[in-house]
Design an enzyme around this catalytic site. Sequence first.
Site, PDB file in Angstrom:
ATOM      1  N   THR A   1     -60.417  10.780  48.426  1.00 18.14           N
ATOM      2  CA  THR A   1     -61.594   9.920  48.246  1.00 18.14           C
ATOM      3  C   THR A   1     -61.657   8.801  49.285  1.00 18.14           C
ATOM      4  O   THR A   1     -60.610   8.343  49.787  1.00 18.14           O
ATOM      5  CB  THR A   1     -61.556   9.291  46.836  1.00 18.14           C
ATOM      6  N   ASP A   2     -62.866   8.343  49.545  1.00 15.12           N
ATOM      7  CA  ASP A   2     -63.057   7.179  50.437  1.00 15.12           C
ATOM      8  C   ASP A   2     -62.420   5.924  49.863  1.00 15.12           C
ATOM      9  O   ASP A   2     -62.142   4.966  50.589  1.00 15.12           O
ATOM     10  CB  ASP A   2     -64.554   6.934  50.697  1.00 15.12           C
ATOM     11  N   GLU A   3     -62.186   5.916  48.534  1.00 14.48           N
ATOM     12  CA  GLU A   3     -61.687   4.692  47.893  1.00 14.48           C
ATOM     13  C   GLU A   3     -60.282   4.319  48.356  1.00 14.48           C
ATOM     14  O   GLU A   3     -59.845   3.185  48.141  1.00 14.48           O
ATOM     15  CB  GLU A   3     -61.723   4.834  46.368  1.00 14.48           C
TER      16      GLU A   3
ATOM     17  N   TYR B   1     -57.272   3.689  40.038  1.00 18.65           N
ATOM     18  CA  TYR B   1     -57.626   5.062  40.415  1.00 18.65           C
ATOM     19  C   TYR B   1     -57.392   5.280  41.907  1.00 18.65           C
ATOM     20  O   TYR B   1     -56.742   6.240  42.331  1.00 18.65           O
ATOM     21  CB  TYR B   1     -59.091   5.354  40.060  1.00 18.65           C
TER      22      TYR B   1
ATOM     23  N   LYS C   1     -54.794   7.796  44.021  1.00 20.38           N
ATOM     24  CA  LYS C   1     -55.211   8.795  45.024  1.00 20.38           C
ATOM     25  C   LYS C   1     -54.498   8.527  46.357  1.00 20.38           C
ATOM     26  O   LYS C   1     -54.072   9.462  47.049  1.00 20.38           O
ATOM     27  CB  LYS C   1     -56.730   8.759  45.220  1.00 20.38           C
TER      28      LYS C   1
END
Length: 341
Positions: A123-125, A147, A151
């Site tokens: 993810t970009d997060e 979260y 990741k």
Amino acid sequence: MSARPILLVAGGAGFIGANFVRHVRANRPDWQVRVLDALTYAGDRRRLDGAGCELIVGDIAHRPTAAAALQGASWLVNVAAETHVDRSLLDVEPFLHANVLGVQRLFEAARLAGVAKAVHVSTDEVYGETRGGAFRETDALAPRNPYAASKAAGDLMLLAAWQTHQFPLCITRGVNTIGPWQHPEKAVPLFTINAIRGQPLPLYGRGAQQRDRLHVDDHASAILTVLERGEPGEVYNVAADNHCDNLTVAQRICARVGAPPSLIHFVTDRTGHDWNYALDAAKLRALGWERRYDFGAALDAAVDWYLASPDWWEPILEGEFQAYYDRQYGERLAGAEAFRA
Ligand code: DAU
């Protein structure tokens, strides 16, 4: 006659997973697709109805299950994950289980099974928020919510597996994805379903945060591109350049559904709410990938799918989701201010 190559999709009964399975079945009809999915609250075998794949129910963190699912597989795509930021603020342990331990065990099993190539969907997060500029794959990871941190930990374990064992894997880091069969906990389905039902749309803060929204079929084609053409050991950003603030998204959803914008309610913000994520996807485009949906097309297609599919989402609103919704939004909505156009 030679046997058809097997692709294992871990998490294939989830939102991105099932759309990816369907994309592969439509574009690579000679491949055999096998799904391994734990069918947690977020997994749903109905997403795979008619998709033409085998489903094995099990946890990626359970070594014997992962090994059995990988038997004979040429390729692995991992989309299995706990994904919802708000839930990670309530209880992070399922995130550590799936996104760190599960990822480590699944890819270790894939290495031992002799899988020729694997893709992990991240993810970009993991880069953290941006208030200007776009992240490249070489930028440092700076996750800001539990979260995202889980990741990032999974990504680092896999990059270590590449360095130490040369296990041929790639990582994709995608932006906010929307489309058919997305769980109603996420903003676009939640706003759409509430607009359809005449219920308030809970907009965090003043709705000024932005997201880059990618249609799930574009995300699926990106994963397939990286599986077939990505360089082992490399990370590929997946972006749509479809940035839009959340208030505009909520307004556009109301207009599409035919609901009054006064249903939009400003509620207490998400703790540590990331302002925006932005990625530079030049490296992926160099492999020949491009997105097909611009912002309007992606959002309209998603909203139209929910308008046409109450049979899918209505049963999900009961039980576990109802309890989660009450906990997440009960107090927030009690004191909320309605949007005035
Ligand atoms: O950017 C990629 C990420 O996109 C994925 O890695 C995550 O798994 C996925 O959940 C998504 O994360 P977001 O937090 O961006 O998605 P969500 O749909 O939860 O929220 C989108 C935006 O809408 C965000 O700025 C928060 C806001 N929001 C969300 C909810 C659920 C609201 O204003 N109200 C809400 O009730």
